[in-house]
Scaffold this active site. Sequence first.
Site, short mmCIF file in Angstrom:
data_model
loop_
_atom_site.label_atom_id
_atom_site.label_comp_id
_atom_site.label_asym_id
_atom_site.label_seq_id
_atom_site.Cartn_x
_atom_site.Cartn_y
_atom_site.Cartn_z
N GLY A 1 0.81 -1.26 -0.04
CA GLY A 1 0.10 -0.14 0.20
C GLY A 1 0.80 1.32 -0.06
O GLY A 1 2.15 1.31 0.50
N GLN B 1 3.26 10.01 0.74
CA GLN B 1 4.45 9.19 0.72
C GLN B 1 5.34 9.49 -0.66
O GLN B 1 6.48 8.97 -0.47
CB GLN B 1 4.35 7.80 0.86
CG GLN B 1 3.75 7.40 2.29
CD GLN B 1 3.58 5.75 2.59
OE1 GLN B 1 2.56 5.22 2.04
NE2 GLN B 1 4.44 5.29 2.87
N CYS C 1 6.05 0.28 7.48
CA CYS C 1 5.85 1.47 6.60
C CYS C 1 7.00 1.87 5.95
O CYS C 1 7.95 1.89 6.51
CB CYS C 1 5.31 2.80 7.35
SG CYS C 1 4.66 4.02 6.38
N LEU C 2 6.86 2.13 4.57
CA LEU C 2 7.85 2.31 3.44
C LEU C 2 8.58 3.59 4.07
O LEU C 2 9.79 3.93 3.72
CB LEU C 2 7.34 2.60 2.21
CG LEU C 2 6.82 1.17 1.41
CD1 LEU C 2 6.41 1.43 -0.04
CD2 LEU C 2 7.81 -0.01 1.36
N HIS D 1 -4.63 1.73 7.54
CA HIS D 1 -2.89 2.43 7.38
C HIS D 1 -3.00 3.41 6.36
O HIS D 1 -2.52 4.51 6.83
CB HIS D 1 -2.19 1.31 7.05
CG HIS D 1 -0.46 1.44 7.29
ND1 HIS D 1 0.24 1.16 8.02
CD2 HIS D 1 -0.05 2.49 6.36
CE1 HIS D 1 1.40 1.64 7.64
NE2 HIS D 1 1.42 2.24 6.81
N GLU D 2 -3.47 3.10 5.14
CA GLU D 2 -3.16 4.20 4.12
C GLU D 2 -3.99 5.59 4.27
O GLU D 2 -3.77 6.53 4.02
CB GLU D 2 -3.31 3.67 2.82
CG GLU D 2 -2.44 2.40 2.32
CD GLU D 2 -1.02 2.72 2.83
OE1 GLU D 2 -0.58 3.80 2.44
OE2 GLU D 2 -0.32 1.59 2.87
N HIS E 1 -2.51 7.96 6.55
CA HIS E 1 -1.51 8.55 6.08
C HIS E 1 -2.15 9.99 5.38
O HIS E 1 -1.66 11.03 5.60
CB HIS E 1 -0.74 7.81 4.78
CG HIS E 1 0.32 7.11 5.16
ND1 HIS E 1 1.43 7.68 5.85
CD2 HIS E 1 0.49 5.78 5.09
CE1 HIS E 1 2.24 6.54 6.13
NE2 HIS E 1 1.70 5.59 5.67
NI NI Z 1 2.67 3.52 5.78
#
Ligand code: NI
Length: 166
Positions: free
Chosen positions: A46, A51, A91-92, A134-135, A138
């Site tokens: 995701g 991001q 998380c990236l 989660h997304e 963000h």
């Molecule tokens: Ni994330």
Amino acid sequence: MSKLRVTIYGEEILRKKARFVKNYDKRLKKLIDDMFQTMYAENGIGLAAPQVNVQRKVIVIDTQQEGEKFALVNPKILWKSEETETMNEGCLSIPGVEGDVVRAKSIRFKYNHPDTGEEKEMEASDLLARVVQHETDHLNGVLFIDHLSEKDRVSQSRILDELAVV
Ligand code: NI
């Protein structure tokens, strides 16, 4: 398509609220294509627009399970089940940090179709529900580390401090 740079913990955009998308144009299509490419290149399941340094309400998801590849525009969670599930998350944008996060097991959410802007509703459970939560977080400037237990946060605080300095 191009792979974009992933923003890292400590960069301001990750704590800002993303803006509502109104135009379903070529620019949005390119952003979505680039986000998918970036997510795959980074082995993520995701990715949210902040991001890749874009302050707009767009997320892409591919859980690698059948029928679970989506781009969602302006996603909003309408309902969360009382039943929760705990899973280890990463998380990236926060490399090297992981921890258990409690989230609703099932959700219902609305979003706009990325091609037409048409408003849709969808239900999800388990991993897909987790990734959408989660997304969507963000897009509100919320990171998974905000949901960690105090003990887990303290144990990872040194890595977080180091990331944030860059
Ligand atoms: Ni994330």
